[in-house]
Scaffold this motif. Sequence first.
Motif, short mmCIF file in Angstrom:
data_model
loop_
_atom_site.label_atom_id
_atom_site.label_comp_id
_atom_site.label_asym_id
_atom_site.label_seq_id
_atom_site.Cartn_x
_atom_site.Cartn_y
_atom_site.Cartn_z
N LYS A 476 1.98 -0.12 -10.08
CA LYS A 476 2.64 -0.57 -11.31
C LYS A 476 4.16 -0.48 -11.16
CE LYS A 476 2.78 0.24 -16.30
NZ LYS A 476 2.25 1.04 -17.43
N TYR A 477 4.63 0.54 -10.46
CA TYR A 477 6.07 0.76 -10.31
C TYR A 477 6.70 -0.20 -9.30
CZ TYR A 477 10.46 3.25 -9.47
OH TYR A 477 11.79 3.57 -9.35
N THR A 478 5.99 -0.46 -8.19
CA THR A 478 6.58 -1.25 -7.10
C THR A 478 6.01 -2.66 -6.98
OG1 THR A 478 4.97 -0.49 -5.46
CG2 THR A 478 6.94 0.87 -5.77
N GLY A 479 4.83 -2.89 -7.58
CA GLY A 479 4.20 -4.20 -7.45
C GLY A 479 3.23 -4.29 -6.29
N VAL A 480 3.17 -3.26 -5.45
CA VAL A 480 2.25 -3.23 -4.31
C VAL A 480 1.64 -1.85 -4.21
CG1 VAL A 480 3.46 -5.00 -2.96
CG2 VAL A 480 4.12 -2.59 -2.71
N THR A 481 0.52 -1.73 -3.50
CA THR A 481 -0.10 -0.43 -3.29
C THR A 481 0.73 0.34 -2.25
OG1 THR A 481 -1.51 -1.17 -1.48
CG2 THR A 481 -2.37 -1.43 -3.72
N PRO A 482 0.54 1.66 -2.14
CA PRO A 482 1.28 2.43 -1.13
C PRO A 482 1.08 1.89 0.29
CG PRO A 482 0.27 3.92 -2.70
CD PRO A 482 -0.24 2.55 -3.03
N GLY A 483 -0.17 1.53 0.62
CA GLY A 483 -0.44 0.99 1.95
C GLY A 483 0.28 -0.33 2.19
N GLN A 484 0.29 -1.20 1.21
CA GLN A 484 0.99 -2.48 1.35
C GLN A 484 2.49 -2.27 1.48
OE1 GLN A 484 -0.46 -4.22 -2.26
NE2 GLN A 484 -2.15 -5.30 -1.26
N PHE A 485 3.02 -1.30 0.73
CA PHE A 485 4.46 -0.98 0.81
C PHE A 485 4.81 -0.52 2.22
CE2 PHE A 485 7.76 2.28 0.76
CZ PHE A 485 8.81 1.58 0.17
N GLU A 496 -4.85 6.10 8.36
CA GLU A 496 -5.15 6.37 6.94
C GLU A 496 -6.64 6.53 6.75
OE1 GLU A 496 -4.53 7.63 3.69
OE2 GLU A 496 -2.70 6.59 4.28
N PRO A 497 -7.12 7.67 6.24
CA PRO A 497 -8.55 7.92 6.16
C PRO A 497 -9.23 7.35 4.93
CG PRO A 497 -7.36 9.86 5.42
CD PRO A 497 -6.33 8.85 5.85
N VAL A 498 -8.46 6.97 3.90
CA VAL A 498 -9.08 6.57 2.64
C VAL A 498 -8.70 5.15 2.29
CG1 VAL A 498 -9.35 7.14 0.21
CG2 VAL A 498 -8.87 8.96 1.85
#
Length: 505
Positions: A476-485, A496-498
Amino acid sequence: MLKAVIFDDEYIVTQGLQMMVDWSRYGIELVGTADDGISALQMVRELAPDIVMTDIRMPGLTGLQLIEEIAKEKPNTACIVFSGFNEFEYIRKALKLGVIDYLDKPITLEKIDEAIVRTIERIGHQQEHTQLKTQVSANKEALLEKATLDLLLLGTEAIPGWRAAFGKAEAERVTGVTVFASTGRLNLLDEHPSYRIVSFSYGKEWIMAVFHYTLHAEELWEQLTIMSPQMQETVGSGQTYTDLAEAGASLKEAVRALRYAVFLEEKGWTRFEPAEESLPKGLSEREEEIVFCMRTGNKDGLLRQLDDYKRWMEAERLSPELVEQEVMKLAYIGYQVAMEAGGEARTLVPHWELGGMSSRDEMFEWLREQMEQLHNFMREDKHASKHNAVEKALAFIEKHYLESFTLQEVAEHVGMNATYLSLLFKEKVGTSYIKYVTKLRMEQAKIMLLRGMLVNDVSKKVGYYNYRHFTELFKKYTGVTPGQFREGHGISKSHEPVQEVGDHE
């Protein structure tokens, strides 16, 4: 108009019935024919006919296999089978599958006419039964909504009516109730065996009463935590009460939490925190309005509410003793609200002055003067020493924002009421406490991700122990998921295990 289809591998049957029967006379439209079971099933799925006429023997799928599939996927479809000589065992199986009629070959117009008439009557009865069930269900739901509203507003005296509408056996399983209030229609929770939801509109709000079968309701709170960042509405919730007679208190708390969240322009879920409240319980709506205007610095609103309060007291025709008592109570509440600022008023409320007043107008004039003074004190204090409290809060947040803490803990640190601190914080900083803390955490999370840290580790490092909640907030904050960022900046996520929520690369 009803829709019908004919399935038979004999061309003469499908064409003959198509041409020789006046389907419109029965209010039926013949929408398709097929000569094998596989094509027939596809046609049923695409056209959703009301009536299926099929031969028992067909290539691809037999008529029995076709009827079995129809019974699973479209159980309200009326099926008629055509059977040849010595196919009694097939007919018996077809009847077990729920066919409503069968016709021996050769098929005549007379047989078709009789079968269609019987089928239409059967469909009519089914539709009437379905409509009746829908009406009964709607009426039951409306009665339950009314009974639940009565429970929230009337308390103990409404419990028997609520039990009857809820279902006595189900009511016996209820161990607690939590009420939610929203600015729009609530569809934020999935059904779950651990609770039952009753939703309805009430004034300007949408109310959702959650009746718990088990406490504590971890599934409920986890759903809300995860969904809150995605919510387009503002939602407030009250405390959970194990006594149904106290359900109304949860409603008031939910509406109060909603109102302050709306004032702070917060989307998502805000939970009522009992530690925030130092005021007497059971305040009337008029008193609640006065408290809200004082906390939010709305002087014009405060004066209007005081005038409304005066008119209400006059209409009640209270004795001088009761007027004095009510006026004193409201002045005391105003004093308590002023004390939420964390300081001390310059003088106590001079309640002894009331004893020398003989008229109601004198008492109200005194009340108005006291409330204006308290309001002005709060405004002056807010623009002077109380800004130190915000600076102190900012320093606390800066030092601890990577830890898990609550607004209440920050308020206790600065010696101020949490509700008042949140309002003061928004005015001084220009954004709400929640948004400010989230921004700090998300910016730090971005740095950690670029250093190659695992998402699950980053989530914990920035104070979020629910992995999915962190992922939704970050998106919501960045527009992308942490992995995509991270991948967008050339950082591998091979270790990344999850699998992330919303990550589908």
